[in-house]
Design an enzyme around this catalytic site. Structure first.
Site, PDB file in Angstrom:
ATOM      1  N   LYS A  49     -91.670 -60.688 -42.696  1.00  0.00           N
ATOM      2  CA  LYS A  49     -91.152 -61.862 -43.414  1.00  0.00           C
ATOM      3  C   LYS A  49     -92.187 -62.490 -44.324  1.00  0.00           C
ATOM      4  O   LYS A  49     -91.850 -63.028 -45.374  1.00  0.00           O
ATOM      5  CB  LYS A  49     -90.640 -62.918 -42.419  1.00  0.00           C
ATOM      6  CG  LYS A  49     -89.304 -62.562 -41.805  1.00  0.00           C
ATOM      7  CD  LYS A  49     -88.596 -63.812 -41.321  1.00  0.00           C
ATOM      8  CE  LYS A  49     -87.235 -63.474 -40.712  1.00  0.00           C
ATOM      9  NZ  LYS A  49     -86.592 -64.649 -40.109  1.00  0.00           N
ATOM     10  N   LYS A  90     -78.655 -59.740 -42.766  1.00  0.00           N
ATOM     11  CA  LYS A  90     -78.040 -60.665 -43.727  1.00  0.00           C
ATOM     12  C   LYS A  90     -78.905 -60.820 -44.965  1.00  0.00           C
ATOM     13  O   LYS A  90     -78.449 -61.317 -45.981  1.00  0.00           O
ATOM     14  CB  LYS A  90     -77.756 -62.024 -43.082  1.00  0.00           C
ATOM     15  CG  LYS A  90     -78.867 -62.601 -42.229  1.00  0.00           C
ATOM     16  CD  LYS A  90     -78.326 -63.731 -41.327  1.00  0.00           C
ATOM     17  CE  LYS A  90     -79.194 -63.878 -40.089  1.00  0.00           C
ATOM     18  NZ  LYS A  90     -78.545 -64.606 -38.999  1.00  0.00           N
ATOM     19  N   LYS A  95     -82.269 -51.615 -40.573  1.00  0.00           N
ATOM     20  CA  LYS A  95     -81.428 -52.498 -39.768  1.00  0.00           C
ATOM     21  C   LYS A  95     -80.386 -53.194 -40.646  1.00  0.00           C
ATOM     22  O   LYS A  95     -80.702 -53.590 -41.767  1.00  0.00           O
ATOM     23  CB  LYS A  95     -82.351 -53.532 -39.106  1.00  0.00           C
ATOM     24  CG  LYS A  95     -81.710 -54.419 -38.071  1.00  0.00           C
ATOM     25  CD  LYS A  95     -82.712 -55.447 -37.544  1.00  0.00           C
ATOM     26  CE  LYS A  95     -82.980 -56.554 -38.543  1.00  0.00           C
ATOM     27  NZ  LYS A  95     -83.743 -57.689 -37.998  1.00  0.00           N
TER      28      LYS A  95
HETATM   29  P1  TYM Z   1     -81.459 -63.697 -35.493  1.00  0.00           P
HETATM   30  O1  TYM Z   1     -80.869 -64.996 -35.889  1.00  0.00           O
HETATM   31  O2  TYM Z   1     -82.163 -62.897 -36.541  1.00  0.00           O
HETATM   32  O3  TYM Z   1     -80.356 -62.763 -34.859  1.00  0.00           O
HETATM   33  C1  TYM Z   1     -79.530 -63.229 -33.803  1.00  0.00           C
HETATM   34  C2  TYM Z   1     -79.255 -62.113 -32.800  1.00  0.00           C
HETATM   35  O4  TYM Z   1     -78.625 -61.005 -33.454  1.00  0.00           O
HETATM   36  C3  TYM Z   1     -79.354 -59.813 -33.155  1.00  0.00           C
HETATM   37  N1  TYM Z   1     -79.263 -58.899 -34.310  1.00  0.00           N
HETATM   38  C4  TYM Z   1     -78.882 -57.613 -34.219  1.00  0.00           C
HETATM   39  N2  TYM Z   1     -78.487 -56.868 -33.175  1.00  0.00           N
HETATM   40  C5  TYM Z   1     -78.158 -55.576 -33.415  1.00  0.00           C
HETATM   41  N3  TYM Z   1     -78.196 -55.021 -34.653  1.00  0.00           N
HETATM   42  C6  TYM Z   1     -78.578 -55.736 -35.734  1.00  0.00           C
HETATM   43  N4  TYM Z   1     -78.603 -55.176 -36.941  1.00  0.00           N
HETATM   44  C7  TYM Z   1     -78.946 -57.103 -35.537  1.00  0.00           C
HETATM   45  N5  TYM Z   1     -79.370 -58.096 -36.377  1.00  0.00           N
HETATM   46  C8  TYM Z   1     -79.553 -59.184 -35.600  1.00  0.00           C
HETATM   47  C9  TYM Z   1     -80.780 -60.273 -32.906  1.00  0.00           C
HETATM   48  O5  TYM Z   1     -81.510 -59.325 -32.154  1.00  0.00           O
HETATM   49  C10 TYM Z   1     -80.539 -61.563 -32.156  1.00  0.00           C
HETATM   50  O6  TYM Z   1     -80.295 -61.308 -30.788  1.00  0.00           O
HETATM   51  N6  TYM Z   1     -85.684 -65.130 -33.183  1.00  0.00           N
HETATM   52  C11 TYM Z   1     -84.244 -64.966 -33.035  1.00  0.00           C
HETATM   53  C12 TYM Z   1     -83.520 -66.243 -32.653  1.00  0.00           C
HETATM   54  C13 TYM Z   1     -84.056 -66.942 -31.457  1.00  0.00           C
HETATM   55  C14 TYM Z   1     -83.879 -66.570 -30.101  1.00  0.00           C
HETATM   56  C15 TYM Z   1     -84.526 -67.581 -29.336  1.00  0.00           C
HETATM   57  C16 TYM Z   1     -83.258 -65.500 -29.476  1.00  0.00           C
HETATM   58  C17 TYM Z   1     -84.773 -68.094 -31.456  1.00  0.00           C
HETATM   59  N7  TYM Z   1     -85.051 -68.492 -30.189  1.00  0.00           N
HETATM   60  C18 TYM Z   1     -84.548 -67.524 -27.919  1.00  0.00           C
HETATM   61  C19 TYM Z   1     -83.287 -65.443 -28.079  1.00  0.00           C
HETATM   62  C20 TYM Z   1     -83.937 -66.449 -27.327  1.00  0.00           C
HETATM   63  C21 TYM Z   1     -83.661 -64.476 -34.346  1.00  0.00           C
HETATM   64  O7  TYM Z   1     -84.220 -64.690 -35.407  1.00  0.00           O
HETATM   65  O8  TYM Z   1     -82.437 -63.898 -34.246  1.00  0.00           O
END
Ligand code: TYM
Length: 334
Positions: A112, A198, A195
């Site tokens: 990022k 968005k 991957k």
């Molecule tokens: P974020 O917002 O990028 O994504 C949310 C969730 O979606 C999953 N994900 C995917 N799973 C499978 N294939 C994909 N292509 C894909 N893209 C996204 C992510 O693995 C995630 O589970 N840092 C985290 C948010 C967060 C969090 C937390 C998660 C903040 N605090 C505490 C768990 C516990 C994030 O940016 O996810």
């Protein structure tokens, strides 16, 4: 007892990756009767600049996505992070526990921040400590996420272990990442090595939860594939990233294993498989997008749900934060 916590950033829309890797599994955990706490991590979102009006709208839209995916706010706690101050407060303590070197190894930061990491926000660097705080503020034991969050959860464990060691306590639990199912890493429809995200500039690379039936069908029909028929067994998917991705998506949507999908479609070409997948995807996703639209028509109700969730989250997190301050030696006199 198990306590599940997970979060999603309210930045941009939701993709099929978010749904299969996270939301769908969040609903499954809730329906299994486990205590489930789900958070819209708006403090994480602002580690890169967000348009304020848009952030508020995206937070409500994400809440609509949770609700439309089957999260019931009476059975799960559903709230946005910034309304519960324990997240930011505990994150500060964890900033003082985590080591620079640990954070420097995080691949998401490197991705990022890009080449010019001197210009990244301090918040983006410290992001994983806030994530650890999200989880530890509830003494959560299980965290369902997609594959891309694995390294962050390992850091969460390291922070908990170091905190417990530094202060000679057995206070924070060592969390289990729950990275299960056929679709823990949904790939781009245009490139099976990337991957689904968005932030990909090509909208053709992903399915958005807000896409209509025609768009979903067209994107699947145009998804990149090779020219071979589907194999009869899993080993036949080796070296065929795009084929594997579509099989995994089918499996996750249909609640089957990839092997079961191949038992049904092995030997058939994409001319047959893609229309079947498109029908399945429309069948499963259209009701969700319709529900999202319906929930978005009543933003006041969404705000009420998130406020109520924040109260219930705060009731769990506040005492844990107080105990943490106590352990660290911060004077409490009121
Ligand atoms: P974020 O917002 O990028 O994504 C949310 C969730 O979606 C999953 N994900 C995917 N799973 C499978 N294939 C994909 N292509 C894909 N893209 C996204 C992510 O693995 C995630 O589970 N840092 C985290 C948010 C967060 C969090 C937390 C998660 C903040 N605090 C505490 C768990 C516990 C994030 O940016 O996810």
């Amino acid at each position: 007892p198990q306590r599940v916590f997970s979060g999603i950033q309210p930045s941009g829309g939701l993709t099929l990756g978010n749904y299969l890797g996270a939301l769908k599994r969040f609903a499954t955990a809730q329906d299994a009767g486990i205590q489930t706490i789900y958070c819209m991590v708006d403090l994480h979102a602002i580690t890169v600049w967000q348009d304020p009006e848009n952030l508020r709208r995206a937070t409500r839209e994400l809440a609509a996505g949770f609700l439309a995916s089957g999260i019931d706010p009476t059975r799960s706690i559903l709230f946005n992070q910034s309304q519960v101050s324990a997240h930011a407060e505990l994150a500060w303590v964890f900033n003082c526990v985590a080591r620079m070197g640990w954070l420097q190894r995080m691949t998401q930061f490197k991705d990022k921040a890009g080449k010019n990491s001197q210009n990244a926000s301090v918040g983006l660097f410290a992001y994983p400590a806030l994530m650890a705080a999200d989880i530890m503020a509830y003494h959560a034991t299980h965290v369902p996420v997609g594959e891309d969050q694995k390294q962050h959860l390992e850091l969460t464990r390291d922070i908990a272990i170091k905190f417990n060691n530094d202060f000679g306590v057995d206070f924070f639990p060592i969390v289990e990442p729950v990275i299960e199912g056929a679709a823990t890493r949904v790939m781009s429809l245009r490139d099976g090595t990337k991957k689904m995200s968005k932030s990909d500039p090509s909208d053709q690379s992903r399915i958005n939860l807000t896409d209509n039936a025609d768009t979903i069908s067209t994107k699947i029909r145009k998804a990149r594939t090779d020219a071979e028929p589907l194999p009869e067994s899993l080993e036949g998917l080796d070296g065929r990233a795009e084929a594997r991705n579509l099989v995994n998506i089918y499996a996750a949507l249909a609640d089957l294993t990839p092997a079961q999908v191949l038992a049904q479609y092995g030997g058939q070409g994409f001319g047959a498989f893609k229309p079947a997948l498109a029908d399945l995807a429309v069948d499963k996703l259209s009701p969700i997008s319709a529900e999202m639209t319906r929930f978005m028509q009543d933003p006041a109700e969404i705000d009420r749900i998130l406020g109520d969730g924040a109260d219930r989250a705060d009731a769990i997190a506040s005492p844990i934060l107080d105990q943490t301050y106590d352990i660290v030696g911060l004077l409490r006199s009121r």
